[in-house]
Enzyme design. Structure first.
Site, short mmCIF file in Angstrom:
data_model
loop_
_atom_site.label_atom_id
_atom_site.label_comp_id
_atom_site.label_asym_id
_atom_site.label_seq_id
_atom_site.Cartn_x
_atom_site.Cartn_y
_atom_site.Cartn_z
N TYR A 64 -8.96 -3.81 2.45
CA TYR A 64 -7.90 -3.57 1.67
C TYR A 64 -6.66 -4.88 1.99
O TYR A 64 -6.56 -5.31 2.67
CB TYR A 64 -7.18 -2.06 1.84
CG TYR A 64 -6.86 -2.08 3.30
CD1 TYR A 64 -5.44 -2.30 3.59
CD2 TYR A 64 -7.58 -1.65 4.38
CE1 TYR A 64 -4.82 -2.19 4.80
CE2 TYR A 64 -6.91 -1.74 5.68
CZ TYR A 64 -5.57 -1.71 5.92
OH TYR A 64 -5.24 -1.70 7.27
N PHE A 84 2.57 -6.12 3.09
CA PHE A 84 2.87 -5.46 4.49
C PHE A 84 1.71 -5.17 5.33
O PHE A 84 1.81 -5.13 6.36
CB PHE A 84 3.68 -4.15 4.14
CG PHE A 84 2.88 -3.08 3.29
CD1 PHE A 84 2.19 -2.28 4.19
CD2 PHE A 84 2.90 -2.91 2.03
CE1 PHE A 84 1.45 -1.09 3.67
CE2 PHE A 84 2.39 -1.90 1.35
CZ PHE A 84 1.61 -1.03 2.11
N ASP A 85 0.60 -5.10 4.67
CA ASP A 85 -0.65 -4.77 5.30
C ASP A 85 -1.76 -5.49 4.98
O ASP A 85 -2.07 -5.61 3.70
CB ASP A 85 -0.89 -3.39 5.49
CG ASP A 85 -1.92 -2.88 6.70
OD1 ASP A 85 -2.05 -4.05 7.44
OD2 ASP A 85 -2.07 -1.93 6.88
N ILE A 114 -3.31 8.26 4.25
CA ILE A 114 -2.11 9.00 3.68
C ILE A 114 -2.46 9.68 2.24
O ILE A 114 -3.69 9.47 2.05
CB ILE A 114 -0.99 7.61 3.10
CG1 ILE A 114 -1.73 6.88 2.31
CG2 ILE A 114 -0.32 7.37 4.37
CD1 ILE A 114 -0.70 5.74 1.77
N TYR A 173 4.58 7.07 2.08
CA TYR A 173 5.51 7.45 3.33
C TYR A 173 6.64 8.25 2.86
O TYR A 173 7.64 8.23 3.72
CB TYR A 173 5.56 6.26 4.22
CG TYR A 173 4.33 5.46 4.68
CD1 TYR A 173 3.77 6.13 5.69
CD2 TYR A 173 3.81 4.70 3.85
CE1 TYR A 173 2.76 5.61 6.37
CE2 TYR A 173 2.46 4.24 4.42
CZ TYR A 173 1.84 4.47 5.87
OH TYR A 173 0.83 4.31 5.95
N PHE A 229 -2.13 -1.09 -3.61
CA PHE A 229 -3.26 -1.46 -2.94
C PHE A 229 -4.43 -2.05 -3.83
O PHE A 229 -4.64 -1.57 -4.80
CB PHE A 229 -3.76 -0.31 -1.87
CG PHE A 229 -2.86 0.20 -0.93
CD1 PHE A 229 -3.01 -0.45 0.35
CD2 PHE A 229 -2.11 1.18 -1.12
CE1 PHE A 229 -2.30 0.05 1.49
CE2 PHE A 229 -1.33 1.66 -0.16
CZ PHE A 229 -1.19 0.95 1.37
#
Length: 293
Positions: free
Chosen positions: A216, A226-227, A241, A267, A284
């Protein structure tokens, strides 16, 4: 009182307290790679405070033209929502270079406000940093302000600012999700999760609390990363999540989807550390490689 009279009264007052009156520095900063524009009255005194140049006088006062449009002191998002955030303004300042400190600064500010400018003392409130007992005691014991007029305004301001930031974030999220929802091929799942198939899959779908092996990439609405998985990773579906759970339950192994998750399914109002701000929708690109019990 007219702005010219306010400015002159300020300069005259501190000239009477043995301050050197210093002209406003240019708004376009030279010889300082950390600043593009002058955004505070102290900018021109930076080298003095850092000890890079000798102080030419122990006290100074100025009225500095400032511009705040980017970086830490970015007021653009607040302009128009209250009466005290502006992009261009003048900052009145009195400065001590190793001379006086809080006692004199507080006494003179009270004198200027109430005696020179004629503001009603009973209408004034002050704020202090929550660990600054010295300043608190000076306002309370020397000036005579009761406790409820020293800290109450700070809490009220923080609450208003937090509410304003939250409202703006929710409005921005609503606009972003509406745009994403209108894109070709997008489907809306439970909780407002939006998915678009980038590659079809023919394998099994995950069980309700099964395991998934995925690759991902995660971005904020503005496209900032961010990831990102460094390689395929296994997760227990129930530990993810809510937005991920919703999307993956509908996703067959072998598929690659673009998944847009509303903040409430990610979040929420808390955010996640420094990487994900409060009330942030997430985007994502997920590839489901394998499912297992």
């Amino acid at each position: 009182m007219e702005s010219n009279k306010i400015r002159q009264a300020f300069l005259d007052f501190f000239a009477g307290k043995d301050h050197v009156i210093v002209p406003s520095a240019p708004m376009v900063v030279k010889n300082d790679p950390t600043l593009m524009f002058t955004n505070a009255g102290m900018n021109q005194f930076k080298d003095i405070f850092l000890g890079n140049i000798p102080r030419p006088y122990p006290r100074a006062a100025d009225t500095q033209k400032c511009l705040r449009v980017s970086g830490k002191h970015n007021d653009l998002e607040e302009v128009g929502h209250d009466t005290y955030h502006h992009t261009m303004f003048e900052m009145l300042g009195n400065w001590s270079f190793g001379d006086y400190f809080k006692k004199e600064a507080i006494a003179w500010s009270w004198e200027l406000l109430t005696k020179v400018w004629g503001l009603a003392p009973e209408r004034l409130l002050v704020t202090v940093y929550h660990t600054d007992d010295e300043a608190y005691d000076l306002w309370h014991d020397m000036i005579g302000l009761p406790p409820e007029r020293i800290e109450a305004l700070l809490a009220e301001h923080e609450q208003r600012s937090a509410e304003s930031r939250e409202a703006q974030a929710r409005q921005a999220e609503g606009r972003f999700l509406a745009t994403e929802k209108s894109r070709y091929g997008v489907r809306e799942l439970a909780g407002g999760v939006l998915v678009r198939e980038l590659r079809a899959g023919s394998g099994a779908k995950p069980r309700s609390n099964g395991r998934v092996r995925v690759s991902y990439r995660g971005e904020l609405a503005d496209g900032s990363l961010f990831d990102q998985s460094e390689g395929p990773q296994w997760f227990r579906l129930g530990a993810l999540i809510p937005g991920w759970q919703t999307a993956l339950r509908e996703m067959p192994a072998g598929a690659r989807w673009r998944v847009v998750i509303p903040a409430e399914q990610a979040y929420g109002a808390e955010g996640a550390g420094d990487l994900i701000p409060p009330n942030a929708p997430l985007v994502f690109e997920v590839e489901l490689l394998e499912v297992a019990d």
